[in-house]
Write a protein that holds these residues in place. Structure first.
Motif, PDB file in Angstrom:
ATOM      1  N   ASN A  57       0.802  -1.217   0.000  1.00  0.00           N
ATOM      2  CA  ASN A  57       0.000   0.000   0.000  1.00  0.00           C
ATOM      3  C   ASN A  57       0.831   1.260   0.000  1.00  0.00           C
ATOM      4  N   GLY A  58       2.107   1.122   0.184  1.00  0.00           N
ATOM      5  CA  GLY A  58       2.968   2.298   0.182  1.00  0.00           C
ATOM      6  C   GLY A  58       3.879   2.258  -1.018  1.00  0.00           C
ATOM      7  N   ASP A  59       4.829   3.143  -1.078  1.00  0.00           N
ATOM      8  CA  ASP A  59       5.820   3.117  -2.139  1.00  0.00           C
ATOM      9  C   ASP A  59       7.117   2.558  -1.589  1.00  0.00           C
ATOM     10  N   VAL A  60       7.999   2.210  -2.488  1.00  0.00           N
ATOM     11  CA  VAL A  60       9.251   1.593  -2.089  1.00  0.00           C
ATOM     12  C   VAL A  60      10.163   2.558  -1.356  1.00  0.00           C
ATOM     13  N   LYS A  61      11.066   2.008  -0.571  1.00  0.00           N
ATOM     14  CA  LYS A  61      12.004   2.836   0.196  1.00  0.00           C
ATOM     15  C   LYS A  61      13.390   2.703  -0.418  1.00  0.00           C
ATOM     16  N   VAL A  62      14.014   3.832  -0.661  1.00  0.00           N
ATOM     17  CA  VAL A  62      15.354   3.831  -1.257  1.00  0.00           C
ATOM     18  C   VAL A  62      16.385   4.043  -0.162  1.00  0.00           C
ATOM     19  N   GLU A  63      17.350   3.161  -0.110  1.00  0.00           N
ATOM     20  CA  GLU A  63      18.434   3.315   0.851  1.00  0.00           C
ATOM     21  C   GLU A  63      19.733   3.555   0.079  1.00  0.00           C
ATOM     22  N   ASP A  64      20.717   4.012   0.789  1.00  0.00           N
ATOM     23  CA  ASP A  64      21.988   4.304   0.124  1.00  0.00           C
ATOM     24  C   ASP A  64      22.871   3.074  -0.019  1.00  0.00           C
ATOM     25  N   THR A  65      22.495   1.962   0.680  1.00  0.00           N
ATOM     26  CA  THR A  65      23.296   0.750   0.569  1.00  0.00           C
ATOM     27  C   THR A  65      22.924   0.009  -0.699  1.00  0.00           C
ATOM     28  N   GLY A 433      -5.469  18.647 -14.074  1.00  0.00           N
ATOM     29  CA  GLY A 433      -5.388  17.207 -14.294  1.00  0.00           C
ATOM     30  C   GLY A 433      -5.166  16.476 -12.983  1.00  0.00           C
ATOM     31  N   ARG A 434      -5.158  15.163 -13.073  1.00  0.00           N
ATOM     32  CA  ARG A 434      -4.900  14.355 -11.881  1.00  0.00           C
ATOM     33  C   ARG A 434      -3.626  13.574 -12.099  1.00  0.00           C
ATOM     34  N   GLY A 435      -2.964  13.252 -10.983  1.00  0.00           N
ATOM     35  CA  GLY A 435      -1.723  12.506 -11.094  1.00  0.00           C
ATOM     36  C   GLY A 435      -0.683  13.305 -11.871  1.00  0.00           C
ATOM     37  N   GLU A 436       0.060  12.608 -12.706  1.00  0.00           N
ATOM     38  CA  GLU A 436       1.132  13.245 -13.488  1.00  0.00           C
ATOM     39  C   GLU A 436       0.670  13.485 -14.916  1.00  0.00           C
ATOM     40  N   HIS A 437      -0.328  14.333 -15.092  1.00  0.00           N
ATOM     41  CA  HIS A 437      -0.857  14.571 -16.431  1.00  0.00           C
ATOM     42  C   HIS A 437       0.118  15.409 -17.242  1.00  0.00           C
ATOM     43  N   GLU A 567      -1.719  12.426 -25.320  1.00  0.00           N
ATOM     44  CA  GLU A 567      -2.583  12.155 -24.177  1.00  0.00           C
ATOM     45  C   GLU A 567      -1.754  11.634 -23.017  1.00  0.00           C
ATOM     46  N   ALA A 568      -2.379  11.625 -21.836  1.00  0.00           N
ATOM     47  CA  ALA A 568      -1.686  11.103 -20.657  1.00  0.00           C
ATOM     48  C   ALA A 568      -1.354   9.637 -20.891  1.00  0.00           C
ATOM     49  N   ASP A 569      -0.161   9.230 -20.451  1.00  0.00           N
ATOM     50  CA  ASP A 569       0.292   7.862 -20.676  1.00  0.00           C
ATOM     51  C   ASP A 569      -0.346   6.928 -19.655  1.00  0.00           C
ATOM     52  N   THR A 570      -1.671   6.856 -19.662  1.00  0.00           N
ATOM     53  CA  THR A 570      -2.393   5.987 -18.740  1.00  0.00           C
ATOM     54  C   THR A 570      -2.729   4.685 -19.439  1.00  0.00           C
ATOM     55  N   VAL A 571      -2.644   3.604 -18.690  1.00  0.00           N
ATOM     56  CA  VAL A 571      -2.871   2.291 -19.282  1.00  0.00           C
ATOM     57  C   VAL A 571      -3.757   1.445 -18.390  1.00  0.00           C
ATOM     58  N   GLY A 595      -2.468   4.609 -14.020  1.00  0.00           N
ATOM     59  CA  GLY A 595      -3.808   4.137 -14.332  1.00  0.00           C
ATOM     60  C   GLY A 595      -4.744   5.289 -14.640  1.00  0.00           C
ATOM     61  N   LYS A 596      -6.034   5.041 -14.491  1.00  0.00           N
ATOM     62  CA  LYS A 596      -7.038   6.052 -14.790  1.00  0.00           C
ATOM     63  C   LYS A 596      -6.751   7.347 -14.030  1.00  0.00           C
ATOM     64  N   ASP A 597      -6.992   8.480 -14.690  1.00  0.00           N
ATOM     65  CA  ASP A 597      -6.761   9.806 -14.112  1.00  0.00           C
ATOM     66  C   ASP A 597      -5.303  10.033 -13.731  1.00  0.00           C
ATOM     67  N   SER A 598      -4.400   9.320 -14.398  1.00  0.00           N
ATOM     68  CA  SER A 598      -2.953   9.459 -14.157  1.00  0.00           C
ATOM     69  C   SER A 598      -2.561   9.137 -12.717  1.00  0.00           C
ATOM     70  N   ILE A 599      -3.344   8.278 -12.062  1.00  0.00           N
ATOM     71  CA  ILE A 599      -3.013   7.849 -10.705  1.00  0.00           C
ATOM     72  C   ILE A 599      -2.106   6.632 -10.795  1.00  0.00           C
ATOM     73  N   ARG A 600      -1.028   6.659 -10.048  1.00  0.00           N
ATOM     74  CA  ARG A 600      -0.039   5.583 -10.119  1.00  0.00           C
ATOM     75  C   ARG A 600      -0.592   4.299  -9.506  1.00  0.00           C
ATOM     76  N   PHE A 601      -0.522   3.218 -10.273  1.00  0.00           N
ATOM     77  CA  PHE A 601      -0.882   1.885  -9.779  1.00  0.00           C
ATOM     78  C   PHE A 601       0.431   1.148  -9.534  1.00  0.00           C
ATOM     79  N   HIS A 602       0.770   0.990  -8.275  1.00  0.00           N
ATOM     80  CA  HIS A 602       2.038   0.354  -7.913  1.00  0.00           C
ATOM     81  C   HIS A 602       1.744  -0.717  -6.884  1.00  0.00           C
ATOM     82  N   GLU A 603       1.542  -1.924  -7.353  1.00  0.00           N
ATOM     83  CA  GLU A 603       1.134  -3.009  -6.475  1.00  0.00           C
ATOM     84  C   GLU A 603       1.938  -4.274  -6.761  1.00  0.00           C
ATOM     85  N   GLU A 604       1.986  -5.130  -5.761  1.00  0.00           N
ATOM     86  CA  GLU A 604       2.750  -6.374  -5.836  1.00  0.00           C
ATOM     87  C   GLU A 604       1.799  -7.523  -5.505  1.00  0.00           C
TER      88      GLU A 604
END
Length: 908
Positions: A57-65, A433-437, A567-571, A595-604
């Motif tokens: 439900n969250g986004d990934v965490k970037v570490e320096d290692t 727009g919504r998301g990254e339009h 157009e927005a690169d929504t798929v 995804g729809k409305d340029s909202i990021r769908f990032h799921e596993e």
């Protein structure tokens, strides 16, 4: 009113990658048995099929290692220059120390996908190449905890498996129910054939009503019942008793609204004809007021020099200047770039800019040299003046506005008064727009009457356009439910003026949508059986179709349509590209796309091993980044296939069906008890579980932490008031401490002296503001009545109460004692008040927990769009919860058909 992607026709063509305008499929037409056999050795497919539940439900965490593979190569799977902060997805923040999230970080700066682990296969090579350039470690997103889905946490079974198992049980129940429905219908058909003449009996046996929608079968059953009733002796009843009673109490002025009590939902076939209306009269649309030029002393500056602009260019500069406080937009590089490009175009068309002092031409070339702050300050001052306007003046302005718009608020549809939804033409401004339009920041031009087409009855009077203008066209489209339309300039979409949500037409649309989902109940087992079988088909097209259906059904992916270059690169599912999917053995799939409305769908997700194997095949060379995963499938082909199972079935019906069926099962097992807030929490827990099981989620709102902090402070405030009451009990009778125990009178653990003093200061300030506002309101009222306003002396006298409160708090802090308040205070009265605070604290604690649990689940969206509203009505009637607690006034109007058409025994 713009139509959404869900309402648009599904595209059948693909975007061309070649020069001849036709996309060539890179996948082979058939899958050799040797390929299947080789992959079966790597990925066994004979295990238990248990689709996973996304808890990323969250986004990934970037570490320096850096993480390295066996060859010492750094692994990552996203943009090389992107860095993503942690989002404490499902951990409960401490109210005092909660940190802000990174929700305002532009999507372009967020990571695209999670890591590909050591040993990833060669078909992910392009993504690994990106990884080498980055060299950052990416950890898994936080997972949902048991409390957040209403589960007990005392089980040793991992949460993912527990939820997946529950989902599987729900699917088995659906399969069983589908078979039962068909069996019941066959029995019903067999009974009816026995009563029919011998000639017609053969026909009935050859064809049952398996393919009829539930609505039509319900209609047929109603007809049969009506015939049966007509053959039985009539009972003596009072004719139209309800109607007669209404007529006795009705106001003559309300006679026009009598028709609104017609229960159209009791006739499921209503509205199935081609024509939606026979007569239609309305007054057109309301256009925004013309632009009012800025005062002479308010100028935009360029490189420190105030400049004069043509009114059209000045208006566009004002669009940007008025929203400088919206940093999320105005600091977005894409927003700035698009705005400045359009601004320069309009400057070119209108003669450019001049120095307001010398009249010398000034060429505006660099965005960084533009200073819109004088414009912002002007509009801010106007907003402040409007806010400070006397209440009577505000009321008068609103009344004048309402009176001017009144003729447009209703239309006469087949002789019946219906409310119009959005009769105002959207004013010009900057597209957000919504998301990254990709078009965010572009100028939305003013819509003129010459662009507007009206839809109206032939015999109706066409409303006159604004003076000096004319309508683009007048249509008499009886098959359309729109009143007016025009094309906006940003995406070329058509905007429509439709009836309001609570109108008959809109209600019928919602009703049919949920009835279609109910109809899917009868076919779902056959559909799932067929697509699972085709997951192993040797035909590539069939295997791609089956895999897409699996993803749409199990993980609520939208079907997806191809977009144009601008157009927005929504798929969606069918338009997924190579880079949108990362595979991690043995059977985990990571999706990352807009995804729809340029909202990021990032799921596993953990998927069926056969699906994992198929996706590996669909990604095999020569496919590379930019190529379609499902290159032998379009949404049109998919939906045409679905129509073979059931008329009108499309991919999006699965979202509604899965949410509604899951909610129905959870409600059937629910035993909600306790107070109303506790029952509402039970409903929200079920709603939240639906969202997780059906993978309907949202990003945590940027304001969530602040809201929780405020709620936490309010909760502490109640505890402080309760503690003061207990201290007053000691003041009345010090001996009670021995009777009740010292713990009863102790300061709550989450309160300390520093917080108490801060809260006391807040209470003093709050009291002061209340008195001042009341004084100002009283003065406004006196002035409106033509009387003299009160003097400052009156306010000073009223503020003496505040000074007394401040003295009281200071004394309490010094003596550590609280004097009893009120007339003749007694232990009994004070104790009764303490108990009242117990109830208030419990209610607010439940609300706080509920809000925290809901931070990543769009309960409103789920409740309004996916869960059949009749299930919410069933819950309210079954557990005696007022419908107002779950449906706002607007929703009660929108779902009037649901509220009035079912009782607590209704089943989805």
């Amino acid at each position: 009113m713009a139509s959404s992607d869900d309402d648009m026709p599904l595209a059948g063509s693909r975007k061309s990658n070649g020069t001849n305008g036709v996309t060539k499929s890179l996948s082979d037409s058939r899958i050799p048995a040797s390929v299947d056999a080789a992959m079966d050795k790597q990925i066994p497919t004979n295990g238990e099929i248990m689709p996973g539940i996304s808890m990323a439900n969250g986004d990934v965490k970037v570490e320096d290692t850096p993480m390295q593979d066996a060859d010492n190569n750094h692994l990552t799977n996203g943009s090389a220059n992107a860095k993503r902060k942690v989002r404490d997805s499902l951990s409960r923040p401490d109210y005092a120390d909660a940190q802000s999230s990174d929700d305002d970080v532009p999507l372009s700066k967020k990571r695209k996908t999670t890591t590909a682990p050591p040993g990833s296969d060669s078909d992910d090579a392009p993504l690994l190449a990106k990884a080498k350039a980055n060299g950052k470690t990416v950890t898994k997103p936080p997972r949902a905890n048991a409390a957040q889905i209403g589960e007990s946490s005392d089980s040793d079974v991992p949460l993912g498996k527990k939820l997946a198992k529950q989902k599987q049980q729900i699917e088995k129940a659906a399969e069983k129910e589908a078979k039962q429905i068909r069996q019941d219908e066959k029995k019903e058909a067999a009974k009816s054939t026995k009563k029919a003449p011998p000639v017609k009996k053969v026909k009935k046996e050859e064809s049952t009503d398996d393919d009829k929608p539930l609505a039509k079968r319900a209609s047929a059953a109603t007809s049969k019942k009506a015939k049966a009733d007509s053959s039985t002796p009539a009972r003596k009843t009072k004719p139209n008793s309800k109607a007669a009673k209404k007529e006795e109490t009705a106001d003559p002025e309300d006679e026009d609204d009598e028709e609104e009590d017609i229960k159209w939902w009791e006739d499921p076939t209503k509205g199935d004809g081609t024509n939606k209306w026979e007569t239609l009269q309305h007054n057109g649309v309301v256009f925004p007021p013309p632009y009012q030029p800025l005062p002479e002393n308010v100028k935009m500056k360029y490189d420190g020099v105030p400049v004069s602009l043509h009114p059209d260019a000045e208006e566009v500069a004002g669009f940007f200047g008025s929203m400088l406080n919206s940093t999320h937009n105005v600091e977005n590089p894409t927003f700035q770039k698009n705005f400045f490009a359009d601004f320069k175009d309009i400057l070119k068309r209108t003669g450019g800019a001049t120095d307001s002092r010398t009249g010398k031409k000034i060429e505006i070339k660099e965005f960084q040299k533009c200073d819109f702050r004088p414009i912002f300050e002007h509009y801010e001052a106007e907003r402040a003046a409007k806010k400070a306007m006397p209440a009577a003046e505000k009321k008068a302005l609103k009344a004048a506005k309402d009176a001017a718009e009144a003729p447009y608020m209703y239309c006469i549809w087949d002789g019946k008064k219906q409310k119009v939804g959005n009769f105002r033409v959207e004013p010009p401004g900057l597209f957000r727009g919504r998301g990254e339009h990709p078009k965010t920041g572009k100028v939305k031009t003013r819509v003129m009457p010459e662009q507007v087409t009206l839809n109206i009855g032939k015999e109706a009077t066409v409303p006159p356009p604004p003076e000096g203008h004319k309508w683009k066209e007048i249509k008499h489209d009886k098959q359309g439910t729109w009143l007016a339309m025009w094309q906006e300039n940003i995406n070329g979409n058509y905007k429509y003026v439709m009836l309001a949500a609570n109108s008959d037409i809109k209600g019928q649309s919602d009703y049919k949508k949920f009835e279609k989902a109910r109809e899917l109940k009868k076919h779902i087992d056959r559909i799932r059986k067929d697509y699972r079988k085709d997951l192993k088909s040797d035909l590539m097209a069939d295997r791609q179709k089956a895999t897409a259906m699996y993803l749409i059904d199990q993980f609520a992916l939208r079907a997806g349509n191809e977009k144009g270059e601008d157009e927005a690169d929504t798929v969606g599912c069918c338009s997924l590209k190579y880079e949108h999917i990362t595979l991690r053995a043995p059977n985990t799939v990571i999706f990352d796309f807009l995804g729809k409305d340029s909202i990021r769908f990032h799921e596993e997700f953990e998927v069926d091993p056969q699906v994992f194997k198929n996706l590996k095949i669909f990604k095999k060379p020569p496919k590379k980044e930019g190529d379609d995963i499902f290159d032998r499938l379009t949404t049109t082909q998919l939906n045409n296939h679905l129509k073979n199972y059931m008329p009108g079935l499309t991919a999006k019906v699965f979202r509604t069906y899965n949410a509604s069926f899951t909610m129905a099962k959870l409600l059937s097992e629910m035993k909600s008890e306790g107070s109303i807030p506790e029952k509402i929490k039970d409903y929200n827990d079920a709603n939240r579980k639906v969202a997780i099981l059906c993978n309907h989620k949202r990003t945590v709102a940027a304001t969530h932490v602040n809201q929780m902090e405020k709620l936490g402070d309010r909760l502490k405030g109640l505890k402080y008031q309760q503690w003061r009451l207990k201290q007053m009990m000691l003041d009345v009778d010090p001996k009670i401490k021995k009777k009740k125990g010292a713990e009863y009178f102790a300061l709550p653990d989450d309160l300390d002296e520093a917080w108490i003093q801060e809260h006391q200061a807040y209470l003093v300030e709050e009291q002061k503001n209340k008195i001042i506002k009341k004084f100002e309101k009283d003065n406004e009222k006196l002035q409106a009545e033509g009387q003299k306003p009160m003097k400052q002396k009156e306010l000073d006298e009223r503020l003496e109460v505040v000074k007394e409160l401040e003295k009281k708090f200071k004394k309490e802090n010094k003596t550590k004692k609280v004097e009893a308040e009120g007339k003749s205070p007694t232990i009994e009265k004070l104790e009764e008040n303490v108990k009242k605070f117990d109830a208030r604290i419990a209610t607010m604690s439940i609300q706080a927990e509920d809000r925290e649990n809901n931070k990543e689940v769009a309960l409103g969206t789920s409740k309004i769009n996916y869960i059949d509203p009749r299930l919410t009505v069933v819950f309210c009637k079954k557990f005696n919860v007022p419908i107002e607690k779950l449906f706002s006034k607007t929703l009660r109007e929108k779902f009037e058909w649901a509220i009035k058409s079912v009782d607590e025994h209704w089943a989805f």
